[in-house]
Design a protein around this motif. Sequence first.
Motif, PDB file in Angstrom:
ATOM      1  N   GLY A 159       0.921  -1.028   0.052  1.00 40.01           N
ATOM      2  CA  GLY A 159      -0.104  -0.021   0.074  1.00 40.01           C
ATOM      3  C   GLY A 159       0.838   1.315  -0.200  1.00 40.01           C
ATOM      4  O   GLY A 159       1.572   1.472   1.046  1.00 40.01           O
ATOM      5  N   THR A 268      -1.296  -3.028   4.355  1.00 38.05           N
ATOM      6  CA  THR A 268      -2.582  -3.130   4.269  1.00 38.05           C
ATOM      7  C   THR A 268      -3.429  -2.270   5.285  1.00 38.05           C
ATOM      8  O   THR A 268      -4.574  -2.309   5.277  1.00 38.05           O
ATOM      9  N   ASN A 269      -2.326  -1.485   5.767  1.00 33.37           N
ATOM     10  CA  ASN A 269      -3.075  -0.491   6.744  1.00 33.37           C
ATOM     11  C   ASN A 269      -3.532   0.853   5.918  1.00 33.37           C
ATOM     12  O   ASN A 269      -2.792   1.801   6.053  1.00 33.37           O
ATOM     13  N   SER A 270      -4.712   0.974   5.554  1.00 35.09           N
ATOM     14  CA  SER A 270      -5.331   1.974   5.006  1.00 35.09           C
ATOM     15  C   SER A 270      -5.416   3.327   5.746  1.00 35.09           C
ATOM     16  O   SER A 270      -5.123   4.331   5.198  1.00 35.09           O
ATOM     17  N   ARG A 273      -2.016   4.702   5.820  1.00 34.59           N
ATOM     18  CA  ARG A 273      -1.746   5.381   4.381  1.00 34.59           C
ATOM     19  C   ARG A 273      -2.336   6.948   4.525  1.00 34.59           C
ATOM     20  O   ARG A 273      -1.596   7.811   4.044  1.00 34.59           O
ATOM     21  N   ASP A 274      -3.522   6.892   4.921  1.00 32.42           N
ATOM     22  CA  ASP A 274      -4.189   8.275   5.047  1.00 32.42           C
ATOM     23  C   ASP A 274      -3.491   9.199   5.944  1.00 32.42           C
ATOM     24  O   ASP A 274      -3.150  10.374   5.640  1.00 32.42           O
TER      25      ASP A 274
END
Length: 345
Positions: A159, A268-270, A273-274
Amino acid sequence: MSKVEERTADAASDPVARQRRRRDLMRRLRLAGLAAVVLTTVAVVVVTVVDVAPPSKDDLIREAGLIGKSELRIGVKDDQPGIALRDEKTGAYSGFDIDIAYMIAAELDFTREQVRFYPIESKDRARMQARDGDGFVTVDLVVASYSITAERRAMPDVGFSAPYLRTAQSVLTRRDHPTVQSLGDLRGEKVCSLTTSTSEQLAERSGVQAYTKNKISDCVAGLRRGDFDAVTTDAAILAGFAHLYHNELRMHALGVDADERWGINVGTNSALRDLVNLALYHSKYDPRDDRWEEAFRTNLLPEERDSLPQQVAIDEQPPVDKVRIREWPWRMRALARPGAEAATW
C-alpha cells in the motif's frame, strides 16, 4: 395589614400587573423551549456528522493501531549515502529518507526517540520484513527508496502513500568509461543493479550482462574493483556514491524524464496510509513547514555538483491530494491545494 401586604394585594388585583406577569412567564417558557430545541438539534447534528462524515485524525490513529504503541518501526536502507546510511561506529542513521521518516513520525505523534530504524533489503520491502540481528521484524512503514509502479500497486500486501520524491534512472561508471547516453550503450557490458528493482528489469531488456545484488553498495564496490562496468539504479541513489568517490566514479544522464516516484509502503493499513498522506499534504502546502525542503538541501543538493550532467532529483515535493478528514472549523488548517477546496469535509 402591613404596607407590604397592602401593596401585594393591590398588585394582585391589578389586571395590568397580572397580564405583565403572564407575559413574562410565557416568554420564559418560550425561551426554555427554544433552548431545548437548539440543544437537541445540536446533539442530533453532532451525532449525524460523526456518523456520516469522514474520520477525524484521532479516528485514523486509532484505526491504524497506533494507540498505545511505544515505538514506530520503520524499514530503511542502511548503505545509501545521502539517502539512508547507517554509521558503523555510532549506529546512527542519516539521509533524505531518514529525515522524511522522522517528519512522518512526528505527524503520527511519535518523538525521534520513539522511532526505531531497521535495515531492509529491496526484495523484502513488499512484505515489510526488515532485519533485526539474525532474524526479521515486521515494520510499520517502509521508507526505502521504493519506486511506485503499477506492478507493485497490484501486489495484495503493498500500500503506497503519495510520492515524496521524483528522480530518474541513471548510470554510474568509472571515470575512464566512455559517455553513456542510454542503457543500450552498455550492451554486452557487465552492469549491476538491485535485486527486484525497476532498474534490474530495464537492464535486462537492454542487452547488457545483468548482475544483481541485495545491496547497491555491493554493486558499487564491485564497480570500483573492476568486477562490473557500470551500475544502474535511481539517480538519487547513485549521486551519493558519485559524491563520495568523485575522484573515481562519474554519473551519466540517460536523457529520460524523472519517472521514478518514491512512495512509502504501509502494507494493508489504509488508515496509516491516510495519515502518511496527511503528513505529506501538510509538508507540501503549509507555508510554515519547510522540513521537506530542508531534507533536500541538507542531503541531496550538495551531491548535485558531482552528479552532473545528471540531476539528482526534482527539487520540489511532488503534489499530494487532500486527505478528507473531519475537523471542526476552528481547527481547520488553511492548506488548500491550489485549485482545490479548502474545507476538509
